[in-house]
Design a protein around this motif. Structure first.
Motif, PDB file in Angstrom:
ATOM      1  N   ALA A  34     -85.990 -22.219 -61.552  1.00  0.00           N
ATOM      2  CA  ALA A  34     -85.099 -21.562 -62.506  1.00  0.00           C
ATOM      3  C   ALA A  34     -84.377 -22.596 -63.359  1.00  0.00           C
ATOM      4  O   ALA A  34     -84.225 -22.429 -64.576  1.00  0.00           O
ATOM      5  CB  ALA A  34     -84.090 -20.682 -61.769  1.00  0.00           C
ATOM      6  N   SER A  35     -83.925 -23.693 -62.733  1.00  0.00           N
ATOM      7  CA  SER A  35     -83.194 -24.728 -63.463  1.00  0.00           C
ATOM      8  C   SER A  35     -84.079 -25.411 -64.503  1.00  0.00           C
ATOM      9  O   SER A  35     -83.661 -25.646 -65.640  1.00  0.00           O
ATOM     10  CB  SER A  35     -82.647 -25.779 -62.487  1.00  0.00           C
ATOM     11  N   VAL A  36     -85.306 -25.736 -64.089  1.00  0.00           N
ATOM     12  CA  VAL A  36     -86.185 -26.504 -64.961  1.00  0.00           C
ATOM     13  C   VAL A  36     -86.759 -25.645 -66.086  1.00  0.00           C
ATOM     14  O   VAL A  36     -86.854 -26.074 -67.234  1.00  0.00           O
ATOM     15  CB  VAL A  36     -87.317 -27.151 -64.138  1.00  0.00           C
ATOM     16  N   THR A  37     -87.150 -24.403 -65.764  1.00  0.00           N
ATOM     17  CA  THR A  37     -87.836 -23.586 -66.757  1.00  0.00           C
ATOM     18  C   THR A  37     -86.899 -22.757 -67.625  1.00  0.00           C
ATOM     19  O   THR A  37     -87.268 -22.380 -68.734  1.00  0.00           O
ATOM     20  CB  THR A  37     -88.831 -22.630 -66.072  1.00  0.00           C
ATOM     21  N   SER A  38     -85.681 -22.481 -67.125  1.00  0.00           N
ATOM     22  CA  SER A  38     -84.773 -21.613 -67.891  1.00  0.00           C
ATOM     23  C   SER A  38     -83.402 -22.226 -68.129  1.00  0.00           C
ATOM     24  O   SER A  38     -82.528 -21.568 -68.669  1.00  0.00           O
ATOM     25  CB  SER A  38     -84.613 -20.264 -67.177  1.00  0.00           C
ATOM     26  N   GLY A  39     -83.185 -23.454 -67.668  1.00  0.00           N
ATOM     27  CA  GLY A  39     -81.928 -24.127 -67.954  1.00  0.00           C
ATOM     28  C   GLY A  39     -80.928 -24.098 -66.818  1.00  0.00           C
ATOM     29  O   GLY A  39     -81.118 -23.418 -65.805  1.00  0.00           O
ATOM     30  N   ARG A  40     -79.858 -24.847 -66.994  1.00  0.00           N
ATOM     31  CA  ARG A  40     -78.844 -25.021 -65.963  1.00  0.00           C
ATOM     32  C   ARG A  40     -78.173 -23.705 -65.579  1.00  0.00           C
ATOM     33  O   ARG A  40     -77.936 -23.430 -64.394  1.00  0.00           O
ATOM     34  CB  ARG A  40     -77.793 -26.020 -66.437  1.00  0.00           C
ATOM     35  N   ALA A  41     -77.870 -22.849 -66.570  1.00  0.00           N
ATOM     36  CA  ALA A  41     -77.196 -21.585 -66.271  1.00  0.00           C
ATOM     37  C   ALA A  41     -78.059 -20.708 -65.370  1.00  0.00           C
ATOM     38  O   ALA A  41     -77.555 -20.061 -64.440  1.00  0.00           O
ATOM     39  CB  ALA A  41     -76.850 -20.849 -67.564  1.00  0.00           C
ATOM     40  N   ALA A  42     -79.359 -20.664 -65.637  1.00  0.00           N
ATOM     41  CA  ALA A  42     -80.264 -19.882 -64.797  1.00  0.00           C
ATOM     42  C   ALA A  42     -80.320 -20.457 -63.388  1.00  0.00           C
ATOM     43  O   ALA A  42     -80.382 -19.711 -62.400  1.00  0.00           O
ATOM     44  CB  ALA A  42     -81.659 -19.852 -65.409  1.00  0.00           C
ATOM     45  N   GLY A  43     -80.306 -21.781 -63.292  1.00  0.00           N
ATOM     46  CA  GLY A  43     -80.296 -22.414 -61.978  1.00  0.00           C
ATOM     47  C   GLY A  43     -79.061 -22.047 -61.182  1.00  0.00           C
ATOM     48  O   GLY A  43     -79.137 -21.798 -59.969  1.00  0.00           O
ATOM     49  N   ILE A  44     -77.914 -21.995 -61.851  1.00  0.00           N
ATOM     50  CA  ILE A  44     -76.680 -21.624 -61.159  1.00  0.00           C
ATOM     51  C   ILE A  44     -76.726 -20.169 -60.712  1.00  0.00           C
ATOM     52  O   ILE A  44     -76.299 -19.820 -59.608  1.00  0.00           O
ATOM     53  CB  ILE A  44     -75.468 -21.883 -62.070  1.00  0.00           C
ATOM     54  N   ARG A  45     -77.282 -19.296 -61.554  1.00  0.00           N
ATOM     55  CA  ARG A  45     -77.401 -17.888 -61.152  1.00  0.00           C
ATOM     56  C   ARG A  45     -78.337 -17.751 -59.952  1.00  0.00           C
ATOM     57  O   ARG A  45     -78.087 -16.949 -59.044  1.00  0.00           O
ATOM     58  CB  ARG A  45     -77.902 -17.048 -62.325  1.00  0.00           C
ATOM     59  N   ALA A  46     -79.406 -18.520 -59.936  1.00  0.00           N
ATOM     60  CA  ALA A  46     -80.303 -18.496 -58.778  1.00  0.00           C
ATOM     61  C   ALA A  46     -79.586 -19.002 -57.532  1.00  0.00           C
ATOM     62  O   ALA A  46     -79.752 -18.446 -56.435  1.00  0.00           O
ATOM     63  CB  ALA A  46     -81.540 -19.349 -59.063  1.00  0.00           C
ATOM     64  N   ALA A  47     -78.767 -20.045 -57.696  1.00  0.00           N
ATOM     65  CA  ALA A  47     -78.009 -20.574 -56.563  1.00  0.00           C
ATOM     66  C   ALA A  47     -77.073 -19.521 -55.989  1.00  0.00           C
ATOM     67  O   ALA A  47     -76.940 -19.374 -54.763  1.00  0.00           O
ATOM     68  CB  ALA A  47     -77.209 -21.805 -57.011  1.00  0.00           C
ATOM     69  N   LEU A  48     -76.428 -18.768 -56.854  1.00  0.00           N
ATOM     70  CA  LEU A  48     -75.528 -17.718 -56.388  1.00  0.00           C
ATOM     71  C   LEU A  48     -76.312 -16.579 -55.733  1.00  0.00           C
ATOM     72  O   LEU A  48     -75.803 -15.937 -54.799  1.00  0.00           O
ATOM     73  CB  LEU A  48     -74.699 -17.192 -57.564  1.00  0.00           C
TER      74      LEU A  48
END
Length: 213
Positions: A34-48
């Motif tokens: 999610a972080s690599v393909t959709s950016g940092r914000a997407a990575g954070i949402r995946a983390a949550l």
């Protein structure tokens, strides 16, 4: 319950959660992709999303622990031993990974898992992870006293949610770095040995407390 007894419960659970988080698996790949393909914000949402799944599993695990173990103390000991066995299993798995050159193979596939809805996708990954039931149903209860008050159970859940969110957000911000990925691959053997030793040591500690102490 005094502060010393409380810390004796919360610290091992936090340590186990950290070691579980530090071992790459489906959760990490979800956050990384999610972080690599959709950016940092997407990575954070995946983390949550991963953290929300951990809270859900923790609530399921602690909701009936006190009543069941009070009625069946031998079940409590058996569950603790099952948790210890799983810890040793993770340790052996880490040692086997070391023999193959290390456990850190973090290749990211841009097409998996879904990145359009990173929170929901990550939550489903966590809830369908086959190891989650054993982790939260066995390892968590291995460190929870059978006569623990309800507030302790919810404190454990809150701690796991907060720590899970913090660690996974860190993963979203940090682990997707190409430099870090290359370093993990290069250091995979030594890290695998370290994790194997820690997992096996914690498992042996639980066995000692159940059978000897």
């Amino acid at each position: 319950m005094d502060i010393g007894s409380l810390l004796a419960i919360l610290i091992p659970i936090a340590a186990i959660q950290f070691l579980g988080w530090a071992t790459p698996g489906p959760n990490h790949l979800m956050i990384l992709s999610a972080s690599v393909t959709s950016g940092r914000a997407a990575g954070i949402r995946a983390a949550l999303g991963i953290a929300a799944g951990a809270v859900t599993w923790a609530l399921i695990a602690v909701s009936g622990i006190a009543a069941i173990f009070e009625l069946f103390p031998k079940v409590y000991s058996a569950v603790r031993l099952l948790g210890a066995a799983y810890l040793v299993y993770l340790g052996i798995k880490a040692f086997r990974s070391a023999r193959r050159g290390g456990m850190f193979d973090l290749s990211v596939n841009a097409s998996a898992p879904a990145v359009r809805r990173p929170f929901l996708s990550a939550y489903l990954v966590m809830m369908t992870n086959p190891k989650a039931v054993l982790f939260f149903g066995s390892i968590l209860t291995a460190f929870v006293p059978a006569d623990g008050p309800p507030w302790l159970m919810f404190l454990i859940v809150a701690q796991m949610g907060a720590l899970g969110a913090g660690l996974n957000i860190f993963a979203a911000l940090f682990f997707s770095s190409p430099v870090v990925i290359r370093w993990l691959r290069a250091s995979g053997f030594l890290v695998s040995i370290l994790f194997g030793t820690l997992f096996c040591g914690l498992g042996a500690l639980v066995v000692y407390e159940v059978l000897i102490a």
